[in-house]
Design a protein around this motif. Structure first.
Motif: not given
Length: 223
Positions: A183-185, A188-191, A201-204, A213-216
């Motif tokens: 389960a995702v906490e 969680d900034p990486y979710a 799409i960031a869950v949070y 947190v950034r993604f390519t």
């Protein structure tokens, strides 16, 4: 018909870095559960295509009881296959894929999050017809339009069979104990999840923004 239709829409794997376990969906619908540290990983070749495989070994550490493959296969150059090679080339995506997973399990998501370029929107759902066409065309990324036009009848046929396979197959559902363990906490900034086009799409989003947190980035993708 025998392999991809009337089966499962996909065969997921879960790598849980917190309890250090790996969960692999078998073709018969059962789940292989193994400690990360007990898996023996190695390269394997199938008709010139190389892949990384994980072996479950017997107590003698010689006999292979079960095997699963990671979700990427490709050609490898003679340079990358040479045992004397000290550094893999930038075309060795097979071991690059393995290294992504290894670093996630050993070092955490902050070390690899920027490498995530898209998320297939298939968790708990079937692949859309549009998404399936995208995946088929991705195999010919960069090809000239005349070549794609020539292949279009074949690509259309493949797409129709892919849609048939998706509509006749079951969506894998993880057992409750696996869902609970993975389960995702909250916060969680990486979710991240994928929209209908596979854009991330960031869950949070607030947590991701606060953590920086950034993604390519990829063309047309949402951060």
């Amino acid at each position: 018909m025998r392999r991809e239709s009337f089966a499962y829409t996909h065969y997921p794997m879960r790598f849980n870095r917190k309890n250090r376990k790996v969960y692999v969906w078998r073709t018969d619908g059962t789940v292989l559960e193994m400690p990360w540290d007990d898996i023996f990983f190695t390269l394997a070749n199938v008709v010139e295509q190389w892949e990384v495989r994980g072996h479950k070994l017997a107590p003698d550490n010689i006999t292979i009881l079960e095997t699963f493959a990671l979700s990427y296969s490709d050609l490898l150059t003679s340079h990358d296959l040479n045992p004397a090679t000290l550094r893999s080339s930038d075309k060795d995506f097979v071991r690059g894929h393995w290294e992504f997973i290894r670093r996630y399990m050993e070092e955490g998501p902050s070390e690899v999050s920027r490498q995530v370029q898209f998320c297939m929107p298939v968790d708990g759902r079937r692949e859309s017809a549009k998404g399936g066409m995208h995946r088929i065309l991705a195999n010919f990324s960069g090809a000239p339009w005349p070549f794609l036009l020539m292949l279009s009848p074949i690509l259309l046929l493949v797409s129709l069979f892919r849609i048939f396979a998706m509509r006749t197959s079951k969506i894998p559902q993880w057992p409750d104990h696996v869902e609970a363990a993975c389960a995702v906490e909250p916060g969680d900034p990486y979710a991240i999840a994928g929209d209908a086009d596979g854009n991330r799409i960031a869950v949070y989003p607030e947590s991701a923004e606060a953590a920086g947190v950034r993604f390519t980035s990829v063309t047309g993708a949402k951060a």
